[in-house]
Design a protein around this motif. Structure first.
Motif, short mmCIF file in Angstrom:
data_model
loop_
_atom_site.label_atom_id
_atom_site.label_comp_id
_atom_site.label_asym_id
_atom_site.label_seq_id
_atom_site.Cartn_x
_atom_site.Cartn_y
_atom_site.Cartn_z
N ALA A 1 0.76 -1.10 -0.25
CA ALA A 1 -0.03 0.24 -0.04
C ALA A 1 1.08 1.20 -0.28
N SER A 2 1.80 1.46 0.24
CA SER A 2 2.74 2.30 0.59
C SER A 2 4.81 1.52 0.21
N ARG A 3 5.19 2.95 0.10
CA ARG A 3 6.63 2.45 -0.66
C ARG A 3 7.05 1.32 1.23
N LEU B 1 -1.71 14.44 -2.17
CA LEU B 1 -3.21 13.62 -2.36
C LEU B 1 -3.01 12.10 -2.29
N GLY B 2 -3.82 11.42 -2.18
CA GLY B 2 -4.11 10.09 -1.91
C GLY B 2 -3.18 9.96 -0.43
N CYS B 3 -2.89 10.69 0.76
CA CYS B 3 -1.51 10.46 1.86
C CYS B 3 -1.87 9.31 2.46
N LEU C 1 -4.80 14.48 2.01
CA LEU C 1 -6.31 14.03 1.51
C LEU C 1 -6.05 12.83 1.58
N ASP C 2 -6.99 11.64 1.86
CA ASP C 2 -7.46 11.13 1.42
C ASP C 2 -8.93 10.19 1.90
N ILE C 3 -9.32 9.32 1.34
CA ILE C 3 -10.76 8.92 0.57
C ILE C 3 -10.87 7.74 1.50
N LYS D 1 -11.57 12.74 2.19
CA LYS D 1 -11.51 13.90 1.01
C LYS D 1 -11.43 13.28 -0.08
N ASN D 2 -12.21 12.87 -1.63
CA ASN D 2 -12.02 12.66 -2.49
C ASN D 2 -11.04 13.40 -3.60
N TYR D 3 -9.41 13.05 -3.91
CA TYR D 3 -8.93 13.99 -4.70
C TYR D 3 -9.73 14.40 -5.99
C1 LIG Z 1 -1.14 3.17 -3.35
S1 LIG Z 1 -1.77 4.22 -1.73
C2 LIG Z 1 -0.18 5.22 -1.95
C3 LIG Z 1 -0.62 6.14 -0.51
C4 LIG Z 1 0.26 7.55 -0.13
N1 LIG Z 1 0.45 7.89 -1.36
C5 LIG Z 1 1.44 5.99 0.21
O1 LIG Z 1 2.00 6.43 -0.62
O2 LIG Z 1 2.14 6.13 1.04
C6 LIG Z 1 -3.32 5.16 -2.66
C7 LIG Z 1 -4.16 6.19 -1.74
O3 LIG Z 1 -4.92 6.51 -2.25
C8 LIG Z 1 -5.86 6.87 -1.52
N2 LIG Z 1 -6.72 7.14 -2.11
C9 LIG Z 1 -7.45 6.67 -3.96
N3 LIG Z 1 -8.52 6.85 -4.54
C10 LIG Z 1 -8.39 8.78 -3.30
C11 LIG Z 1 -9.41 8.95 -4.46
N4 LIG Z 1 -9.99 9.40 -5.34
N5 LIG Z 1 -9.48 10.72 -3.74
C12 LIG Z 1 -8.39 10.58 -2.20
N6 LIG Z 1 -8.00 9.67 -2.36
C13 LIG Z 1 -7.30 8.59 -2.97
C14 LIG Z 1 -6.58 5.52 -0.91
O4 LIG Z 1 -7.14 5.61 0.52
C15 LIG Z 1 -4.90 5.65 -0.40
O5 LIG Z 1 -4.61 5.62 0.94
#
Ligand SMILES: C[S@@+](CC[C@H](N)C(=O)[O-])C[C@H]1O[C@@H](n2cnc3c(N)ncnc32)[C@H](O)[C@@H]1O
Length: 240
Positions: free
Chosen positions: A13-15, A40-42, A61-63, A83-85
């Motif tokens: 899910a994360s690196r 975005l997608g934190c 910001l994360d969904i 929130k949805n990015y």
């Molecule tokens: C592959 S993970 C990466 C998380 C983070 N960036 C990291 O590298 O640790 C993708 C993230 O994006 C979020 N996500 C996916 N679609 C999203 C959206 N439309 N709006 C906000 N967050 C979103 C997911 O919930 C998840 O936490």
């Protein structure tokens, strides 16, 4: 999923967390402390917390409600939004926006276009957008396939014992991958479909330039490794 984010050595899910440390160190060389950053997608705040500690003014910001709740509990310095990015609504608010771990390629073409427009609007003039994608390298040798496995102790897709059915299909001249997973427990069936569009430096540039970005620099990954064109990922530093 939260467990996968938080495990220091899993790449699901994360690196790996040592790579996140390297990434944050590289990001901190791109803009001075005190600058505003939107991630975005934190997820659970692995990047945001580290950046806030270095003195940045950080918004994550994360969904995922669960990830945001975890981030808020563990990092009081950053601001977190559930929130949805794709519904981003800022104008000239941030010095840097990040979208890390190849989320961009999981979006549809219309979502990618909408996001590029919203990110461009949300950046201050001269602001940076850091985004990474998977390259052809990751799927070049893969073929359409199906497989299954028993998960008696639970696994990534479900915590309960389940049968895991997996399929992968390739489209658009082998540039788009669809991975389908069905987790079948004793009582339930859960289905997941993940799309991934892969890029070259040229195809990604062609997609982002019409939105008003300049390609400031190109790297092999979001740790700032020099570009070779042979890595599994590609990272762009885009300037508004
Ligand atoms: C592959 S993970 C990466 C998380 C983070 N960036 C990291 O590298 O640790 C993708 C993230 O994006 C979020 N996500 C996916 N679609 C999203 C959206 N439309 N709006 C906000 N967050 C979103 C997911 O919930 C998840 O936490």
């Amino acid at each position: 999923m939260l467990q996968a984010h938080l495990h220091p050595d899993w790449e699901a899910a994360s690196r790996r967390h040592e790579d996140i440390d390297r990434s944050v160190e590289w990001l901190s060389r791109l803009i001075p402390p005190g600058s505003s950053i939107l991630d975005l997608g934190c997820g659970p705040g692995l990047y945001t917390e580290r950046l806030a500690t270095l003195g940045y003014d950080v918004t994550g910001l994360d969904i995922s409600r669960r990830s945001i709740a975890y981030a808020q509990e563990h990092d009081r310095q950053s601001q977190y939004l559930y929130k949805n990015y794709l519904e981003l609504d800022y104008t000239e608010a941030f010095d840097m926006i990040t979208l890390i771990y190849c989320d961009y390629g999981a979006l549809t073409q219309s979502e990618r276009h909408a996001l590029l427009g919203k990110v461009h609007r949300a950046l201050k003039p001269g602001g940076l957008f850091i985004m990474d994608v998977f390259t052809h390298q990751t799927i070049r040798s893969k073929q359409d396939s199906t497989s299954w496995s028993a998960q008696p102790d639970g696994g990534f897709w479900h915590t309960e014992p389940h049968i895991c059915l997996e399929a992968a299909y390739y489209y658009e001249d082998h540039t788009v991958e669809a991975r389908q997973t069905v987790a079948v427990t004793a009582n339930e069936l859960h289905q997941y479909l993940i799309w991934n569009t892969v890029y070259t430096r040229e195809t990604l540039a062609a997609e982002v330039l019409p939105w008003g970005f300049q390609v400031d620099s190109v790297y092999d990954d979001s740790c700032g490794s020099p570009y070779t064109g042979e890595a599994d990922t590609l990272c762009f530093v885009l300037r508004k």
